[in-house]
Scaffold this active site. Structure first.
Site: not given
Length: 388
Positions: A106, A249
């Protein structure tokens, strides 16, 4: 760059669309056209584990064959400003090692390439998190197209990283990969509901515009918080047929990533990393933050997101501690202290991110970044000290 698959129109027509997209491949880690060996795959077979360890340049006889430091960077959205500041402050002390392996998830994935390349890239890391780019580009006003899978177009993330992830950086990453250093980024394959581990140095080594585009695609995918940002769709192929993978993500499947679980559980890992060190930088506050939550949807969603991060990171950290302790691998931990002046993980205001960046920089420069430094003995005492 866009929210549609990063491939040519002919490739997209090679299979029928399913609910507005190409079918997902029937196997995990299908190949990306034009690229080979760019994802790290392991199984529990000894030969496969040895091959994966060799690919990661894990020393065959411990530290005696060369220093091996691992840096793992977690997610945390805007709180990544703390990690970016910590990296630059660490450089100021003159004690920051050259990492043999850097992993990112991320926002940690966005930090990872610059951290991987060393202190001479710190000025770009600072500009990325304090230069006002996030505030202008990650605005709810930049809505995604209908049926794109997110509220904010992932084009915003493309524009955010483009000034920093360029041809010069790709060339530099490829050069370090050739030296045996490794840069890994994790995304979540939403179709298979599994993490996908990308060897960014291998991607960079292919060179050219295709490598730059795929490198950026993977970083954007790893930072595309589901429901907030549109997912990234990547064209792959299997047995001569084109397919499409949807990635979001990396923190959804793996909030903190050291190396594949099968490799972490390998009984010979301790021998291969004897004398090596693991550094874990978590871009959130691990301690609970008790306070009254306003009864509005924005506050409830934000607090829920932060609670989810806190619990998932603590669980991931516990797993890392268990595996490292069992194999005698020392681990150091840094996270945002409760005293740090911060808003919330989705606050991309430049002033807030600059304050958090400076908090991380000062903590590292003062030598206080690593709040826990443990030896590979006394497992129960070690675990209790980290999770108390």
């Amino acid at each position: 760059m866009s929210d549609t698959p990063s491939s040519d129109p002919a490739a997209r027509r090679s299979r029928p669309f399913v609910r507005g997209r190409l079918e997902c491949p029937p196997v995990a880690n299908a190949s990306v056209p034009g690229f080979k060996n760019i994802r790290l795959c392991t199984d529990s077979a000894e030969a496969g584990l040895v091959s994966a360890a060799d690919h990661l340049s894990l020393p065959r006889s411990g530290w005696a064959s060369g220093r091996y430091d691992i840096l793992a960077l977690s997610g945390g959205a805007a709180d990544g400003a703390y990690g970016a500041g910590a990296i630059t402050g660490w450089s100021e002390t003159g004690t920051r090692p050259e990492f043999a392996l850097v992993t990112g998830v991320s926002t940690g994935a966005l930090i990872a390439p610059l951290a991987f390349l060393g202190p001479q890239w710190d000025h770009k890391l600072k500009e990325a998190y304090t230069g006002g780019h996030a505030q202008s580009l990650l605005s709810p006003r930049r809505v995604a197209a209908p049926f794109s899978g997110g509220l904010i177009s992932s084009r915003s993330l493309d524009e955010l990283i483009a000034p920093f992830i360029d041809a010069e950086l790709i060339k530099a990453v490829a050069a370090e990969h050739a030296r045996g250093r490794r840069l890994l980024v994790t995304t979540t394959d939403l179709d298979r509901q599994e993490p996908s581990v990308w060897d960014m140095g291998a991607i960079a080594s292919h060179g050219g515009e295709a490598a730059l585009n795929l490198f950026r695609d993977v970083l954007v995918a790893s930072a595309s918080l589901p429901g907030i940002f549109s997912p990234r769709r990547i064209i792959t192929e299997h047995e001569g047929q084109r397919y499409e993978e949807m990635h979001v993500d990396g923190g959804v499947a793996s909030p903190l990533f050291l190396m594949p679980t099968a490799l972490m559980q390998w009984q010979n890992l301790g021998r291969r990393l004897k004398g090596g060190r693991v550094h874990v930088l978590i871009n959130t506050v691990l301690d609970p933050d008790p306070r009254t939550t306003p009864p509005n949807i924005a506050a409830v969603l934000t607090r829920s997101f932060e609670a989810m991060l806190r619990f998932s990171y603590r669980q991931a950290l516990s797993t890392a501690i268990t595996l490292c302790a069992a194999r005698g691998i020392p681990l150091k931990l840094a996270s945002i202290p409760p005293s740090a002046e911060r808003g919330h993980a989705m606050n991309f205001e430049t002033a807030a991110m600059a304050r958090l960046f400076e908090a991380g920089r000062q903590r590292a420069a003062s030598g206080e970044l690593w709040t826990t430094a443990v030896a590979p003995t006394g497992f129960e005492r070690w675990k209790d000290s980290l999770l108390k």
